[in-house]
Design a protein around this motif. Structure first.
Motif, PDB file in Angstrom:
ATOM      1  N   UNK A  58      47.230  31.567   7.892  1.00  0.00           N
ATOM      2  CA  UNK A  58      47.357  31.456   6.435  1.00  0.00           C
ATOM      3  C   UNK A  58      46.412  30.369   5.906  1.00  0.00           C
ATOM      4  N   UNK A  59      46.307  29.273   6.637  1.00  0.00           N
ATOM      5  CA  UNK A  59      45.428  28.175   6.219  1.00  0.00           C
ATOM      6  C   UNK A  59      43.968  28.622   6.193  1.00  0.00           C
ATOM      7  N   UNK A  60      43.544  29.394   7.189  1.00  0.00           N
ATOM      8  CA  UNK A  60      42.168  29.908   7.222  1.00  0.00           C
ATOM      9  C   UNK A  60      41.898  30.778   6.001  1.00  0.00           C
ATOM     10  N   UNK A  68      47.113  30.044  36.795  1.00  0.00           N
ATOM     11  CA  UNK A  68      47.264  29.695  35.384  1.00  0.00           C
ATOM     12  C   UNK A  68      48.655  29.158  35.071  1.00  0.00           C
ATOM     13  N   UNK A  69      49.308  28.530  36.034  1.00  0.00           N
ATOM     14  CA  UNK A  69      50.685  28.073  35.833  1.00  0.00           C
ATOM     15  C   UNK A  69      50.791  27.023  34.725  1.00  0.00           C
ATOM     16  N   UNK A  70      49.677  26.341  34.421  1.00  0.00           N
ATOM     17  CA  UNK A  70      49.713  25.345  33.343  1.00  0.00           C
ATOM     18  C   UNK A  70      49.993  25.984  31.988  1.00  0.00           C
ATOM     19  N   UNK A  71      49.835  27.314  31.890  1.00  0.00           N
ATOM     20  CA  UNK A  71      50.082  28.002  30.625  1.00  0.00           C
ATOM     21  C   UNK A  71      51.562  28.023  30.244  1.00  0.00           C
ATOM     22  N   UNK A  72      52.438  27.713  31.194  1.00  0.00           N
ATOM     23  CA  UNK A  72      53.869  27.662  30.861  1.00  0.00           C
ATOM     24  C   UNK A  72      54.395  26.228  30.857  1.00  0.00           C
ATOM     25  N   UNK A  73      53.502  25.248  30.996  1.00  0.00           N
ATOM     26  CA  UNK A  73      53.954  23.859  31.010  1.00  0.00           C
ATOM     27  C   UNK A  73      53.225  22.979  29.993  1.00  0.00           C
ATOM     28  N   UNK A  74      51.949  23.252  29.754  1.00  0.00           N
ATOM     29  CA  UNK A  74      51.182  22.421  28.825  1.00  0.00           C
ATOM     30  C   UNK A  74      51.613  22.687  27.384  1.00  0.00           C
ATOM     31  N   UNK A  75      51.478  21.701  26.508  1.00  0.00           N
ATOM     32  CA  UNK A  75      51.866  21.852  25.107  1.00  0.00           C
ATOM     33  C   UNK A  75      51.131  23.022  24.464  1.00  0.00           C
ATOM     34  N   UNK A  76      51.875  23.804  23.666  1.00  0.00           N
ATOM     35  CA  UNK A  76      51.298  25.018  23.091  1.00  0.00           C
ATOM     36  C   UNK A  76      50.145  24.710  22.133  1.00  0.00           C
ATOM     37  N   UNK A  77      50.250  23.639  21.366  1.00  0.00           N
ATOM     38  CA  UNK A  77      49.181  23.282  20.435  1.00  0.00           C
ATOM     39  C   UNK A  77      47.885  22.980  21.166  1.00  0.00           C
ATOM     40  N   UNK A  94      44.394  37.582   6.623  1.00  0.00           N
ATOM     41  CA  UNK A  94      44.309  36.882   7.913  1.00  0.00           C
ATOM     42  C   UNK A  94      45.649  36.903   8.644  1.00  0.00           C
ATOM     43  N   UNK A  95      46.747  36.755   7.905  1.00  0.00           N
ATOM     44  CA  UNK A  95      48.074  36.831   8.530  1.00  0.00           C
ATOM     45  C   UNK A  95      48.318  38.232   9.083  1.00  0.00           C
ATOM     46  N   UNK A  96      47.920  39.258   8.325  1.00  0.00           N
ATOM     47  CA  UNK A  96      48.096  40.638   8.793  1.00  0.00           C
ATOM     48  C   UNK A  96      47.365  40.864  10.110  1.00  0.00           C
ATOM     49  N   UNK A  97      46.108  40.420  10.176  1.00  0.00           N
ATOM     50  CA  UNK A  97      45.310  40.651  11.377  1.00  0.00           C
ATOM     51  C   UNK A  97      45.921  39.952  12.599  1.00  0.00           C
ATOM     52  N   UNK A 114      54.525  29.658  19.759  1.00  0.00           N
ATOM     53  CA  UNK A 114      53.136  30.064  19.544  1.00  0.00           C
ATOM     54  C   UNK A 114      52.999  30.925  18.293  1.00  0.00           C
ATOM     55  N   UNK A 115      53.964  31.811  18.078  1.00  0.00           N
ATOM     56  CA  UNK A 115      53.904  32.691  16.906  1.00  0.00           C
ATOM     57  C   UNK A 115      53.965  31.891  15.611  1.00  0.00           C
ATOM     58  N   UNK A 116      54.836  30.909  15.543  1.00  0.00           N
ATOM     59  CA  UNK A 116      54.945  30.083  14.336  1.00  0.00           C
ATOM     60  C   UNK A 116      53.627  29.351  14.053  1.00  0.00           C
ATOM     61  N   UNK A 117      53.069  28.743  15.088  1.00  0.00           N
ATOM     62  CA  UNK A 117      51.824  27.997  14.901  1.00  0.00           C
ATOM     63  C   UNK A 117      50.661  28.935  14.540  1.00  0.00           C
ATOM     64  N   UNK A 118      50.679  30.111  15.111  1.00  0.00           N
ATOM     65  CA  UNK A 118      49.632  31.081  14.837  1.00  0.00           C
ATOM     66  C   UNK A 118      49.655  31.522  13.375  1.00  0.00           C
TER      67      UNK A 118
END
Length: 470
Positions: A338-340, A4-13, A387-390, A329-333
């Motif tokens: 919140x949007x959901x 799973x090394x692509x998990x540290x190289x591929x764009x987070x989005x 949703x943000x809390x969860x 990842x945390x920021x995007x999450x």
């Protein structure tokens, strides 16, 4: 063997879309099991709101089984992801094998308890609101209990399959089971008129199919190869895996405690209401709030799906020491969550009558519809914060911070969720039950915000140090 090394190289989005979308679809599909049942129940003229109330009684009891299953599955998923990121493959296969054994044995145990103590259990969750609701609850609960071992196995394996790099297969296994349920429900409900038993049998058939597909995947895992010793219980690894999943357990179990409190307060304060104290209307508050909770469950399934889909990505980057990517990842999450919640809020505030119409409102009194509209608008008015809390709870779990995740979850569901459900009706009557949800979410959000700021400071403290040890 793949890695799973692509998990540290591929764009987070891109990674979030790849892992979160199948997870969202899987969880929403799982949520639809109960919701589809309730829609058919509501539109069957021989069941109506009595059947809806019975469904509401039994629903928390399926959540108890789900709680144990997701503790095992999510804990193993997080453990496996962090272990693979740190290069510890031997521990990963033991965690998966132990999860298989624990989910199978706990499923059989819970089913046995449910079957032996059925009457007392459903009474504790409000089934005695009237005789017809109790009878239908008992019938539905019997068949649902028979499917508990299959339900738990399928739910526990789902996150493990995602951690093995196969989110699409995890999604497909859940979709197949839901499709079987949707096909069987109308057949058992209308031509055969099997009622609550038919709804439960259709659900169990779908759960058996999902469990069978998940079991089949274990023989062809990509990143983790199971061996005979994988299935020997390793107490050290099992404990460490379960510790990472304890938040999932507590968030679900504490939700059950809140639902039990809400159901009983609806029964107690409904009996004091001018309208709902009448025997023919006594089941309406419980039936309606159950429907509102089902819509909320769909929203929360999307929220949890986005966050849980990120667990393998976050865990791998934690194991590899990539703080910068974890912070990103945390920021995007948080933005996504919140949007959901905001979109869901617009739906319930603008179209509550359309939502309740799907659950048989045309066959019910005006009191049913009026109370449903009020319930949607009050109970769910702070969904963006919910949703943000969860997602906050799940993210903390993914980075290995089990204690703050557990404490936040307990505060939200037990201290606030149960506490306000019991206290607010004293001052506001039946409406107080509805106010308990937004008040709990607001206070939890304030506390969670402080925790998130602390995590951000820690993540920005360095780019290559590990931030969690398991």
């Amino acid at each position: 063997m793949q890695d799973n090394s692509f998990l540290i190289s591929e764009k987070t989005g891109r990674l979030m879309r790849k892992y979160a979308v199948p997870c969202v679809i899987s969880l929403v599909t799982a949520a639809l099991y109960n919701i589809v049942d309730q829609i058919f129940i509501a539109n069957a003229d021989y069941l109506g709101s009595f059947g809806n109330a019975a469904n509401t009684v039994v629903f928390p009891l399926t959540v108890i089984a789900l709680a144990v299953a997701v503790m095992i599955g999510d804990g193993s998923c997080a453990f496996v992801s962090i272990s693979l990121g740190a290069g510890r493959r031997e521990e990963a296969h033991i965690s998966v094998g132990n999860a298989v054994m624990l989910s199978a044995s706990s499923g059989l145990l819970i089913a046995a308890v449910y079957l032996l103590l059925a009457d007392g259990i459903i009474t504790a969750f409000g089934a005695r609101v009237n005789d017809e609701t109790f009878r239908l609850s008992r019938e539905y609960f019997f068949w649902i209990s028979l499917g508990i071992p299959f339900y738990m196995f399928g739910q526990a394996m789902n996150p493990i399959i995602r951690s093995d790099g196969s989110p699409r297969f995890a999604m497909a296994a859940t979709l197949a089971g839901a499709a079987a349920n949707i096909v069987l429900d109308p057949i058992l409900f209308f031509p055969l008129r099997m009622g609550m038993a038919g709804a439960a049998i259709a659900t169990v058939a779908g759960q058996v199919l999902t469990a069978a597909l998940s079991a089949g995947y274990l023989f062809k895992m990509k990143l983790v190869k199971l061996k005979k010793e994988s299935f020997r219980l390793n107490f050290k690894i099992a404990f460490r895996s379960l510790a990472l999943g304890i938040t999932s357990l507590l968030s679900q179990i504490s939700l059950v405690a809140a639902m039990a409190a809400i159901n009983n307060m609806l029964r107690e304060y409904g009996a004091r209401d001018v309208i709902f104290s009448r025997p023919e209307y006594a089941q309406i508050p419980m039936a309606v709030v159950g429907i509102v909770m089902k819509f909320f469950q769909i929203v929360i399934s999307i929220s949890v799906g986005i966050a849980a889909g990120c667990i393998p990505i976050v865990g791998y980057n934690v194991g590899a020491g990539r703080r910068d990517r974890v912070a990103e990842l945390l920021k995007k999450l948080l933005f996504s969550e919140f949007a959901v919640g905001a979109i869901a809020l617009l739906i319930v505030e603008l179209f509550p009558r359309a939502l309740i119409g799907a659950f048989g409102a045309a066959n019910e009194s005006a009191y049913y519809t009026d109370f449903a509209v009020k319930s949607f608008r009050i109970y769910l008015c702070l969904m963006p914060l919910a949703t943000v809390n969860k997602s906050t709870f799940i993210f903390l779990q993914a980075v290995g911070k089990a204690l703050p995740s557990v404490l936040l979850s307990l505060v939200r569901e037990v201290v606030f969720g149960v506490g306000f459900a019991l206290l607010l009706p004293i001052a506001f009557g039946l409406d107080g039950v509805l106010y308990s949800m937004p008040v709990s979410d607001l206070l939890t959000f304030v506390i969670g915000l402080c925790v998130i700021f602390s995590v951000f400071r820690e993540l920005h403290g360095g780019k290559s140090e590990k931030i969690a040890e398991i």
